[in-house]
Structures are given as C-alpha cells and as structure tokens.
Design a protein around this motif. Structure first.
Motif, short mmCIF file in Angstrom:
data_model
loop_
_atom_site.label_atom_id
_atom_site.label_comp_id
_atom_site.label_asym_id
_atom_site.label_seq_id
_atom_site.Cartn_x
_atom_site.Cartn_y
_atom_site.Cartn_z
N ILE A 256 0.84 -1.21 0.00
CA ILE A 256 0.00 0.00 0.00
C ILE A 256 0.87 1.26 0.00
O ILE A 256 1.83 1.35 0.77
N LEU A 267 -4.57 6.43 -2.47
CA LEU A 267 -4.03 5.15 -2.01
C LEU A 267 -3.79 4.26 -3.22
O LEU A 267 -4.65 4.15 -4.10
N ILE A 269 -2.54 0.28 -4.29
CA ILE A 269 -2.28 -1.07 -3.79
C ILE A 269 -1.70 -1.89 -4.94
O ILE A 269 -2.34 -2.03 -5.99
#
Length: 609
Positions: A256, A267, A269
């Motif tokens: 992350i 964000l 990932i």
C-alpha cells in the motif's frame, strides 16, 4: 428529550461503538472505543487542539447512541460495517465506493461455473482478484472459457434432463455442454483444476498443452482451429507480459502506498500473488486537511478489506502505526481471512522499495485526479455562466429538472432531479407516483407533479430554474401552474432531435442556441444540459421499472406457498431477477438468506411445474 450531560453520565466503561446524530436523526459520525465513557466524554470537553472538522461536527451533534460489545476487535468490525452502511459525512470515506470485480468459480456445484462478480457470498466458491477494471476481468474470463470450456450459464444440470440440444456457448467454443454430454465429468473436473491453476498465475502448463494442441492440428491440416489455438497462446503470453515485477518469495501480499494533498488522499495497492504483481488498484479518499496519515491509512484498510474476498498473508504499509492499533487491525484481518495476516512496515529491502514505488504512483494518481477535477470545475463554471447569460438569469445555484414516464399509460410516474452549482444533489431527488391522471397524459401528469412540488417550496429549496423534459405544451402547463400560485421561476423545455438526443432548450417560446458566438463556452453548457436531461430520464425510468418489478414480484412470488414478504425480499436481493429465481437449483435457493428447505422446495416445484 435527549439531555447530553445526563446521557454522558450513563455511559459504560466498556468497549463498543458510538454513533453521533444531527437534529434530523442522520448519523454524522461513527467511532470505536476501548472505553466508551472516556472516549465519548472527550467530544464534549473544552479542548484547544481539535481540528476544524471535529469542531464543526461537535456543533452539529444533537444526540448520540452507543453499542456495547465484548472486546475491541468486535468494536472494530462493527465500526467498519456501520461506516460502510451509513457513510457518515464526518468519517473519512473512500471517494468511490464501487466494488472491484472478481472472478468466481462455484466449486460447490457438481459442474462448477465461472462467473464475473462484484461481491463475495458465503457460498464456498473460489474467488480470484481483485481486478482493477471490468475490461480486465472480461479479458481473462474470455481466455479461460475458450481454453478450458467451463460453463457460465444458469441452466440447472440434472441427471434426467430433457435438454436435447447444446446452447450457443457450446457452438461458440466456450463450454463442453455438460447439460447434454453426461460422460464428461472427469474431463470437466480436470478442466476446472487447470483453470484454477491458471488463475493462480501458473501459465506454463497451459502454454505447453496449447502448443501441443496447435502442433497436432497443424499436422492434421486443421489450420483454422490451429489459428484459434495460436491466438489463445498469444493472449496468454500477452497477459504474462503485464506482470513485469517478480519477487523470489511466493507469499501473497499487498503493498500500500499513500499520498495526501488538500482535501484528498490517494491510495495505491500493488497486488502480488505467487510473487508476481498481477494488478494495481487506485483509490481516492475525501479527507480533512488536518487528518493524520496514520488515521487515513487505518480508515482505508478497514473500508477496503471489509468486503474483500481475498486478504493476503502480508500487507505492507507506508506508515508505522501505533503498536496497539497495528495489532488490532491484524486481528481483524486475520478473523476475516480465517488465517493469520501480518500488517508490516518495511524499513529496508525489496518491500521498502515497493512501498516507495506505490507512494510515487499514489502521488501521480492524485495529481491527475486534482487536475481532472479542476477541469471539471472550470467547465461547470463556464457552462453556468453561459446559461445565465443566454437566459438572462442572475443565479443558477439550484436547477430542478422534471420528467414523466409510463408505458401505455400504466404506472405513470414523475421524477425530479436536482443540480446544485451544476452538480447532482441526489439527496434532493424526488419521485412522484401519479395519483389523479388516468391514461398516457404527460401534460396533466406534469401539472400534478409541479403542484405537489410547490406544496413543499421553502427558502432553502427554492429553485432558480425549472427544466421540463418535453416541448412547448409541457412548458406552458408548468408555467400556468406557477402563475396560479403567484410564483415566478424561469422555465425551459428540454427538447430532443429525431434520434432522441438532446438538441437544446425552449425558453420564452424560442429555442436557445448553443452555438451563439456572442458568448463562449456553449459546448460546456450543452454538455451540462445533456447530462441533466439524461439523468432526469434515467431516474424516471428506474422508478418506473421499480414499480413494474414490484407488480411482477407480487404476481409471481406471492402465489408461492411458504414465501412471505421477508423471503420475497431476500430472493430478489440474492438473485436480482425473477428469471434467475426460475432457473435456480435447490442448492442455489438454499444459499439465499431466510430460505429454508420447505420454502426452497416450494419455489423449485412452482417453477418446474
């Protein structure tokens, strides 16, 4: 009457969740606490170092309620679920709450199916993903179905089936038709095993098998079939090429990255499975400028993994969390996964490098998002200014748009959508079931809708412009209703061309041109009007479909023994349509919430008569 001071004294010193409500009863904040007494008291004490967002939230609290649980882990689970369900305005929320797509294999069935899904059911299926886009899922699904011939239909496969002909999927080369061919169980099971191996990222066996098939077909001069196999091989190798970054250890992990600026956090990932980066997911969160990165990260983890069908063994994070918070999140993730999950903060090595990479990607993603947002904002400002100029209106803060929908006069409904400063305001949308008009009469229907809307006018919801989906007659009916009530609001008709596309506006008996060289930004204005008209039509149609589906549900499900309202709602939520309920097997019916064996047998027998 809720007395905050008195209720604070009654708070238990137990772990739990607290819900803050405003004067309208809306949940505006959800939080968890080790000790509810201490935590909730903090909100009502004089503290100087609070953020502006928290101060505003506290000023809006009218009352609170608490839910006591046995331990802190249970409070975290409940908090995550309540935030997802209620989306409180003062919690840090994901900007988009869509579920990322997954591939599902229904291994609990005798002949498992391979399906595209957006959520996980507790049905013992195997799930693969998440994928970052619908296109990626379709691409992989298409590849797997062509290679392994796995079914994706809802046709129940029974030993004594009366089916005599293969369906279209068989002829397209997507399925080996177990509904007809009863002696292929072993072959089908082997195909399922190979497909699962393939979806786990093990491509070499598949490529070897396809190479042999292509060589054999070429020797037999079946060149067309050999070309199809060649294309499959190319697609698989192309899929492999997308997975550039490999690691030597094969533990499933997510990496992350986080970057925040102004009122948003980005964000990223990286999804690693079997040591390969198989996908990248990007999320934007709305935040307060003063929100700390640790809090943003914790909120993100709870929201992102709350419904995830796959939680990896390790999740690497870009910020070191407090030890107790880290441990609690690990317990929660492990409970959801039903296997130990580690939340790790890497300082050096390959995982630390990957964190830097995801942080960089998060920054790039947010910059792109902010730039796109600014262009949208500028476009809206230009569009509204253009409309104000051509309509000679001082303000266009609130625009309301109306439409009527019916089929041959049945279930006539009206819809009102609202745009505030050029943006949808869905909380202000309204639905109207036409009460006093028989038959397909749009003019009387719009008259009834406007009269009912006028009854709820006040200073806070007074529109600056009414848009009516239709021509001059609909506009004149609306104008007459307003005049009868001594109300002055500008009215425009939204007209379409012969191909049912937005053409322009009717205002003061004239059509407004969107190519007027006297003013700039006519394209932006035209786009805004098109969006409003499309949204108005969509909202009206969706309400009309809802009423029709309720009639359909009533006419069919209400005739089935042992199926009451609760079971009826569960069936529609689970299967989405009457057609899917008709085609469901006994096993599938029993997987539906609230459906017991007696009800399942009654439903199955009713549709198989």
């Amino acid at each position: 009457m809720f007395n905050i001071d008195e209720e604070l004294k009654k708070l238990p010193k137990s772990p739990g969740v607290y819900l803050m409500h405003d004067k309208n009863g809306e949940i505006i904040y959800v939080g968890k606490a080790k000790n509810l007494f201490n935590r909730v008291h903090q909100y009502f004490q004089k503290v100087n170092n609070r953020t502006q967002k928290i101060e505003i939230m506290i000023s809006n609290i009218d009352y609170f309620e608490v839910i006591v649980v046995d331990n802190e882990l249970e409070s975290l689970i409940l908090e995550a679920n309540l935030i997802k369900e209620n989306k409180p305005r003062y919690n840090t929320l994901l900007k988009d709450d869509k579920n990322y797509p997954y591939i599902k294999i229904t291994i609990y069935e005798e002949y498992p199916r391979i399906l595209f899904v957006r959520s996980k059911s507790n049905d013992k299926s195997i799930y693969f993903g998440p994928f970052k886009s619908t296109y990626d899922v379709r691409e992989v699904l298409d590849l797997v179905k062509k290679t392994y011939k796995i079914r994706s239909c809802n046709i129940p496969i029974k030993k004594n089936s009366n089916a005599k002909r293969e369906c279209l999927y068989y002829h397209l080369g997507y399925c080996i038709a177990p509904c007809i061919n009863k002696n292929i169980k072993n072959e089908y099971d082997n195909n399922i095993k190979s497909a699962i191996s393939f979806l786990n990222g093990k491509y070499e066996d598949t490529l070897l098998l396809l190479d042999k098939q292509m060589e054999k077909l070429s020797l037999e001069e079946e060149y067309e079939d050999a070309a199809k196999i060649r294309d499959l091989i190319f697609s698989i190798r192309n899929l492999k090429e997308k997975q550039k970054i490999n690691q030597n250890n094969f533990i499933d992990k997510d990496i992350i990255g986080l970057y925040k600026e102004d009122e948003y956090a980005s964000l990223q990932i990286f999804i690693l499975r079997d040591g390969k980066i198989i996908d990248r997911i990007s999320k934007i969160m709305s935040i307060d400028k003063e929100d700390k990165s640790e809090e943003i990260l914790q909120d993100f983890i709870k929201q992102f993994y709350n419904d995830s069908p796959f939680i990896p063994n390790e999740i690497f994070i870009p910020i070191k969390l407090k030890e107790d918070e880290n441990d609690l999140l690990e317990k929660w993730l492990s409970k959801n996964k039903k296997k130990k999950t580690h939340l790790l903060y890497p300082i050096k090595g390959n995982n630390a490098k990957l964190i830097n990479l995801t942080n960089t990607n998060a920054k790039i993603s947010l910059k792109q998002f902010l730039e796109k947002n600014k262009k949208k904002e500028d476009s809206l400002i230009n569009a509204i200014q253009y409309l104000k100029n051509v309509l000679n209106i001082d303000s266009l803060h609130r625009i309301e748009s109306y439409d009527i929908s019916n089929i041959s006069g049945t279930n006539s409904v009206g819809s009102m959508v609202c745009f505030i400063d050029g943006k949808m305001s869905k909380k202000d949308y309204r639905k109207f079931k036409i009460r006093n008009v028989l038959g397909p009469n749009d003019y009387l229907s719009i008259k009834e809708v406007i009269e009912r809307r006028i009854g709820h006018l006040n200073a806070e919801n007074y529109p600056n412009l009414l848009l009516i989906d239709g021509g001059m007659q609909q506009v004149n009916v609306t104008k007459k209703v307003l005049e009868e009530h001594n109300i002055s609001i500008p009215i425009c008709g939204m007209v379409k061309d012969d191909k049912h596309r937005t053409r322009g506006l009717l205002f003061n008996n004239k059509e407004v041109l969107f190519n007027n060289s006297q003013y700039n930004y006519s394209k932006e204005a035209f786009k805004l009007i098109t969006n409003i008209q499309d949204e108005t039509h969509r909202f009206a149609i969706s309400y009309h479909k809802l009423l029709r589906s309720k009639e359909q549900i009533h006419s069919i499900l209400d005739d089935i023994k042992y199926v009451g309202n609760k079971k009826k709602i569960s069936l529609i939520k689970h299967f989405k349509s009457i057609e899917n309920i008709k085609n469901a097997s006994m096993e599938e019916l029993l997987l539906c919430e609230n459906i017991d064996k007696r009800a399942a047998l009654s439903i199955f027998s009713y549709f198989k008569k």
